[in-house]
Design a protein around this motif. Structure first.
Motif, PDB file in Angstrom:
ATOM      1  N   ILE A 156       0.821  -1.209   0.000  1.00  0.00           N
ATOM      2  CA  ILE A 156       0.000   0.000   0.000  1.00  0.00           C
ATOM      3  C   ILE A 156       0.859   1.265   0.000  1.00  0.00           C
ATOM      4  O   ILE A 156       0.619   2.162  -0.809  1.00  0.00           O
ATOM      5  CB  ILE A 156      -1.018  -0.030   1.154  1.00  0.00           C
ATOM      6  N   PRO A 157       1.889   1.400   0.865  1.00  0.00           N
ATOM      7  CA  PRO A 157       2.721   2.617   0.814  1.00  0.00           C
ATOM      8  C   PRO A 157       3.396   2.815  -0.546  1.00  0.00           C
ATOM      9  O   PRO A 157       3.503   3.944  -1.033  1.00  0.00           O
ATOM     10  CB  PRO A 157       3.758   2.400   1.921  1.00  0.00           C
ATOM     11  N   MET A 158       3.816   1.735  -1.178  1.00  0.00           N
ATOM     12  CA  MET A 158       4.460   1.817  -2.487  1.00  0.00           C
ATOM     13  C   MET A 158       3.459   2.313  -3.540  1.00  0.00           C
ATOM     14  O   MET A 158       3.774   3.190  -4.345  1.00  0.00           O
ATOM     15  CB  MET A 158       5.005   0.443  -2.892  1.00  0.00           C
ATOM     16  N   ILE A 159       2.257   1.785  -3.523  1.00  0.00           N
ATOM     17  CA  ILE A 159       1.236   2.184  -4.485  1.00  0.00           C
ATOM     18  C   ILE A 159       0.848   3.650  -4.273  1.00  0.00           C
ATOM     19  O   ILE A 159       0.749   4.420  -5.230  1.00  0.00           O
ATOM     20  CB  ILE A 159       0.014   1.251  -4.394  1.00  0.00           C
ATOM     21  N   LEU A 160       0.661   4.041  -3.022  1.00  0.00           N
ATOM     22  CA  LEU A 160       0.319   5.431  -2.730  1.00  0.00           C
ATOM     23  C   LEU A 160       1.455   6.367  -3.145  1.00  0.00           C
ATOM     24  O   LEU A 160       1.211   7.453  -3.667  1.00  0.00           O
ATOM     25  CB  LEU A 160       0.002   5.609  -1.244  1.00  0.00           C
ATOM     26  N   GLY A 161       2.697   5.948  -2.921  1.00  0.00           N
ATOM     27  CA  GLY A 161       3.842   6.765  -3.328  1.00  0.00           C
ATOM     28  C   GLY A 161       3.887   6.966  -4.828  1.00  0.00           C
ATOM     29  O   GLY A 161       4.146   8.075  -5.313  1.00  0.00           O
ATOM     30  N   THR A 162       3.618   5.931  -5.585  1.00  0.00           N
ATOM     31  CA  THR A 162       3.613   6.036  -7.040  1.00  0.00           C
ATOM     32  C   THR A 162       2.466   6.931  -7.512  1.00  0.00           C
ATOM     33  O   THR A 162       2.659   7.791  -8.375  1.00  0.00           O
ATOM     34  CB  THR A 162       3.487   4.633  -7.673  1.00  0.00           C
ATOM     35  N   GLN A 163       1.287   6.752  -6.922  1.00  0.00           N
ATOM     36  CA  GLN A 163       0.149   7.600  -7.293  1.00  0.00           C
ATOM     37  C   GLN A 163       0.449   9.059  -6.978  1.00  0.00           C
ATOM     38  O   GLN A 163       0.127   9.952  -7.767  1.00  0.00           O
ATOM     39  CB  GLN A 163      -1.105   7.161  -6.538  1.00  0.00           C
ATOM     40  N   ARG A 168       1.220  15.418 -13.065  1.00  0.00           N
ATOM     41  CA  ARG A 168       0.047  15.815 -13.848  1.00  0.00           C
ATOM     42  C   ARG A 168      -0.658  17.030 -13.258  1.00  0.00           C
ATOM     43  O   ARG A 168      -1.629  17.504 -13.832  1.00  0.00           O
ATOM     44  CB  ARG A 168      -0.964  14.651 -13.909  1.00  0.00           C
ATOM     45  N   GLU A 169      -0.179  17.487 -12.100  1.00  0.00           N
ATOM     46  CA  GLU A 169      -0.842  18.574 -11.366  1.00  0.00           C
ATOM     47  C   GLU A 169      -2.313  18.220 -11.132  1.00  0.00           C
ATOM     48  O   GLU A 169      -3.213  19.040 -11.312  1.00  0.00           O
ATOM     49  CB  GLU A 169      -0.688  19.909 -12.091  1.00  0.00           C
ATOM     50  N   GLU A 172      -4.876  17.764  -8.717  1.00  0.00           N
ATOM     51  CA  GLU A 172      -5.220  18.110  -7.339  1.00  0.00           C
ATOM     52  C   GLU A 172      -6.156  17.075  -6.700  1.00  0.00           C
ATOM     53  O   GLU A 172      -6.025  16.765  -5.519  1.00  0.00           O
ATOM     54  CB  GLU A 172      -5.858  19.493  -7.273  1.00  0.00           C
ATOM     55  N   GLU A 173      -7.074  16.552  -7.483  1.00  0.00           N
ATOM     56  CA  GLU A 173      -8.031  15.592  -6.950  1.00  0.00           C
ATOM     57  C   GLU A 173      -7.336  14.322  -6.453  1.00  0.00           C
ATOM     58  O   GLU A 173      -7.611  13.833  -5.359  1.00  0.00           O
ATOM     59  CB  GLU A 173      -9.063  15.244  -8.035  1.00  0.00           C
ATOM     60  N   THR A 174      -6.402  13.811  -7.262  1.00  0.00           N
ATOM     61  CA  THR A 174      -5.671  12.612  -6.861  1.00  0.00           C
ATOM     62  C   THR A 174      -4.739  12.914  -5.694  1.00  0.00           C
ATOM     63  O   THR A 174      -4.615  12.109  -4.765  1.00  0.00           O
ATOM     64  CB  THR A 174      -4.874  12.032  -8.049  1.00  0.00           C
ATOM     65  N   LEU A 175      -4.079  14.078  -5.714  1.00  0.00           N
ATOM     66  CA  LEU A 175      -3.209  14.453  -4.599  1.00  0.00           C
ATOM     67  C   LEU A 175      -3.995  14.480  -3.290  1.00  0.00           C
ATOM     68  O   LEU A 175      -3.524  13.986  -2.265  1.00  0.00           O
ATOM     69  CB  LEU A 175      -2.566  15.818  -4.844  1.00  0.00           C
ATOM     70  N   GLU A 176      -5.181  15.044  -3.336  1.00  0.00           N
ATOM     71  CA  GLU A 176      -6.011  15.113  -2.141  1.00  0.00           C
ATOM     72  C   GLU A 176      -6.439  13.714  -1.689  1.00  0.00           C
ATOM     73  O   GLU A 176      -6.398  13.399  -0.493  1.00  0.00           O
ATOM     74  CB  GLU A 176      -7.240  15.976  -2.412  1.00  0.00           C
ATOM     75  N   ALA A 177      -6.839  12.878  -2.631  1.00  0.00           N
ATOM     76  CA  ALA A 177      -7.272  11.518  -2.290  1.00  0.00           C
ATOM     77  C   ALA A 177      -6.118  10.716  -1.688  1.00  0.00           C
ATOM     78  O   ALA A 177      -6.298  10.015  -0.688  1.00  0.00           O
ATOM     79  CB  ALA A 177      -7.820  10.811  -3.528  1.00  0.00           C
ATOM     80  N   VAL A 178      -4.938  10.818  -2.287  1.00  0.00           N
ATOM     81  CA  VAL A 178      -3.776  10.104  -1.753  1.00  0.00           C
ATOM     82  C   VAL A 178      -3.424  10.656  -0.374  1.00  0.00           C
ATOM     83  O   VAL A 178      -3.143   9.901   0.560  1.00  0.00           O
ATOM     84  CB  VAL A 178      -2.566  10.191  -2.717  1.00  0.00           C
ATOM     85  N   GLY A 179      -3.474  11.982  -0.233  1.00  0.00           N
ATOM     86  CA  GLY A 179      -3.175  12.599   1.056  1.00  0.00           C
ATOM     87  C   GLY A 179      -4.094  12.097   2.154  1.00  0.00           C
ATOM     88  O   GLY A 179      -3.653  11.829   3.278  1.00  0.00           O
TER      89      GLY A 179
END
Length: 88
Positions: A9-16, A23-24, A26-33
């Motif tokens: 999970i940490p590896m997948i989240l790091g890649t995302q 890609r800038e 923001e939606e994915t950055l927020e979801a990953v955060g």
């Protein structure tokens, strides 16, 4: 769908996170955060470690696949040095 192994999970989240920054997105950055905040302490350290150890490798791979990326980033770096602005 198969369950993810907890240690991946940490590896997948790091890649995302890395590709969302590129890609800038923001939606994915927020979801990953949000998901990172919910990680147990050990997994949080694994996420940080993954980003730190693999960021350089990901950057090198991108530059090898498209040399223009490296040229653009070098130009940005040189322009920032000239104006005295920190790169962030």
């Amino acid at each position: 769908m198969n369950e993810l192994e907890p240690n991946k999970i940490p590896m997948i989240l790091g890649t995302q996170y890395f590709f969302a920054i590129l890609r800038e997105d923001e939606e994915t950055l927020e979801a990953v955060g949000q998901q990172v905040v919910e990680l147990p302490k050990e997994d949080l350290f694994e996420f940080i470690n993954y980003l730190c150890t693999n960021l350089t490798h990901m950057y090198q791979a991108m530059c090898e696949s498209n040399p223009k990326i490296k040229d653009v980033l070098e130009l940005v770096y040189q322009n920032s040095r000239k104006t005295g602005e920190p790169i962030a």
